[in-house]
Design a protein around this motif. Structure first.
Motif, PDB file in Angstrom:
ATOM      1  N   SER A   3     -42.663 -41.705  13.581  1.00 41.99           N
ATOM      2  CA  SER A   3     -43.334 -42.603  14.527  1.00 41.99           C
ATOM      3  C   SER A   3     -43.710 -43.925  13.852  1.00 41.99           C
ATOM      4  CB  SER A   3     -44.553 -41.938  15.150  1.00 41.99           C
ATOM      5  OG  SER A   3     -45.539 -41.694  14.185  1.00 41.99           O
ATOM      6  N   LEU A   4     -44.134 -43.875  12.600  1.00 36.96           N
ATOM      7  CA  LEU A   4     -44.445 -45.109  11.873  1.00 36.96           C
ATOM      8  C   LEU A   4     -43.193 -45.964  11.713  1.00 36.96           C
ATOM      9  CD1 LEU A   4     -46.764 -43.695   9.065  1.00 36.96           C
ATOM     10  CD2 LEU A   4     -47.468 -45.125  10.991  1.00 36.96           C
ATOM     11  N   ARG A   5     -42.082 -45.325  11.378  1.00 31.79           N
ATOM     12  CA  ARG A   5     -40.820 -46.040  11.206  1.00 31.79           C
ATOM     13  C   ARG A   5     -40.359 -46.643  12.528  1.00 31.79           C
ATOM     14  NH1 ARG A   5     -35.845 -44.541  12.325  1.00 31.79           N
ATOM     15  NH2 ARG A   5     -36.314 -42.323  12.467  1.00 31.79           N
ATOM     16  N   SER A   6     -40.488 -45.864  13.595  1.00 35.37           N
ATOM     17  CA  SER A   6     -40.055 -46.340  14.911  1.00 35.37           C
ATOM     18  C   SER A   6     -40.867 -47.545  15.372  1.00 35.37           C
ATOM     19  CB  SER A   6     -40.167 -45.216  15.938  1.00 35.37           C
ATOM     20  OG  SER A   6     -39.272 -44.171  15.612  1.00 35.37           O
ATOM     21  N   LYS A   7     -42.166 -47.527  15.087  1.00 35.37           N
ATOM     22  CA  LYS A   7     -43.011 -48.659  15.474  1.00 35.37           C
ATOM     23  C   LYS A   7     -42.571 -49.946  14.798  1.00 35.37           C
ATOM     24  CE  LYS A   7     -47.243 -46.259  16.728  1.00 35.37           C
ATOM     25  NZ  LYS A   7     -48.656 -46.030  16.408  1.00 35.37           N
ATOM     26  N   LYS A   8     -42.018 -49.826  13.604  1.00 36.17           N
ATOM     27  CA  LYS A   8     -41.531 -51.006  12.880  1.00 36.17           C
ATOM     28  C   LYS A   8     -40.075 -51.321  13.239  1.00 36.17           C
ATOM     29  CE  LYS A   8     -44.710 -51.679   9.311  1.00 36.17           C
ATOM     30  NZ  LYS A   8     -45.133 -52.916   8.729  1.00 36.17           N
ATOM     31  N   LYS A   9     -39.507 -50.497  14.133  1.00 38.00           N
ATOM     32  CA  LYS A   9     -38.124 -50.683  14.595  1.00 38.00           C
ATOM     33  C   LYS A   9     -37.128 -50.688  13.436  1.00 38.00           C
ATOM     34  CE  LYS A   9     -39.200 -53.064  18.856  1.00 38.00           C
ATOM     35  NZ  LYS A   9     -40.437 -53.121  19.295  1.00 38.00           N
ATOM     36  N   PHE A  48     -46.453 -48.856   5.145  1.00 38.94           N
ATOM     37  CA  PHE A  48     -46.970 -48.712   6.502  1.00 38.94           C
ATOM     38  C   PHE A  48     -48.465 -49.033   6.608  1.00 38.94           C
ATOM     39  CE2 PHE A  48     -43.192 -45.895   6.917  1.00 38.94           C
ATOM     40  CZ  PHE A  48     -42.563 -46.623   7.915  1.00 38.94           C
ATOM     41  N   LYS A  62     -55.258 -43.842  10.577  1.00 43.65           N
ATOM     42  CA  LYS A  62     -54.236 -44.412   9.707  1.00 43.65           C
ATOM     43  C   LYS A  62     -54.871 -45.133   8.524  1.00 43.65           C
ATOM     44  CE  LYS A  62     -50.994 -45.250  13.416  1.00 43.65           C
ATOM     45  NZ  LYS A  62     -50.269 -46.290  14.130  1.00 43.65           N
ATOM     46  N   GLU A  69     -57.646 -49.208  17.146  1.00 43.17           N
ATOM     47  CA  GLU A  69     -56.418 -49.974  16.953  1.00 43.17           C
ATOM     48  C   GLU A  69     -56.369 -51.201  17.863  1.00 43.17           C
ATOM     49  OE1 GLU A  69     -51.735 -49.012  17.197  1.00 43.17           O
ATOM     50  OE2 GLU A  69     -52.989 -47.514  16.234  1.00 43.17           O
ATOM     51  N   ASP A  70     -56.869 -51.072  19.099  1.00 48.01           N
ATOM     52  CA  ASP A  70     -56.882 -52.216  20.010  1.00 48.01           C
ATOM     53  C   ASP A  70     -57.767 -53.338  19.478  1.00 48.01           C
ATOM     54  OD1 ASP A  70     -55.158 -50.989  21.787  1.00 48.01           O
ATOM     55  OD2 ASP A  70     -56.797 -50.102  22.948  1.00 48.01           O
ATOM     56  N   ASP A  73     -55.823 -55.062  16.744  1.00 47.14           N
ATOM     57  CA  ASP A  73     -54.770 -55.915  17.307  1.00 47.14           C
ATOM     58  C   ASP A  73     -55.338 -57.206  17.871  1.00 47.14           C
ATOM     59  OD1 ASP A  73     -52.760 -54.164  16.626  1.00 47.14           O
ATOM     60  OD2 ASP A  73     -52.678 -53.221  18.603  1.00 47.14           O
TER      61      ASP A  73
END
Length: 110
Positions: A3-9, A48, A62, A69-70, A73
């Motif tokens: 999931s961490l990798r996917s978030k960074k595409k 990450f 994390k 997290e919001d 951001d």
């Protein structure tokens, strides 16, 4: 880790290259078929921006410094914060130290 990798595409191959491991090795990490050594685990956490404990499933957050997290951001995407960061980052070391000293004074005020 997936999931961490996917978030960074990132693809597994791209991340494996960043970490300095074979893609098949990294794929085994994600599948739980192999565990990274300490050095690789630290590289993954650093990349990450998470703790090693988070990667090991020993803590839910994390990072220890941001509980929402919001909120993070919102803060990180604030144009004024970016402007300050850019100016601070481009400043000579002496000016940085002066700004940090002012910040310490301001933190003590209520």
């Amino acid at each position: 880790m997936k999931s961490l990798r996917s978030k960074k595409k990132l693809t597994q191959s791209e991340l494996a290259k960043i970490l300095g491991v074979a893609r098949t090795t990294y794929a085994m990490y994600e599948q739980g078929q192999r565990e990274p050594d300490y050095e690789t685990l630290q590289k993954i956490a650093d990349y990450f921006e998470v703790t090693v404990d988070y990667l090991l499933g020993r803590e839910e957050k994390k990072t220890p410094s941001w509980s929402d997290e919001d909120e993070f951001d919102k803060w990180v995407n604030d144009p004024e914060v970016y402007k300050f960061y850019k100016e601070f980052n481009d400043s000579p070391e002496e000016r940085r130290q002066a700004l940090l000293a002012v910040w310490e004074i301001l933190k003590k005020q209520k």
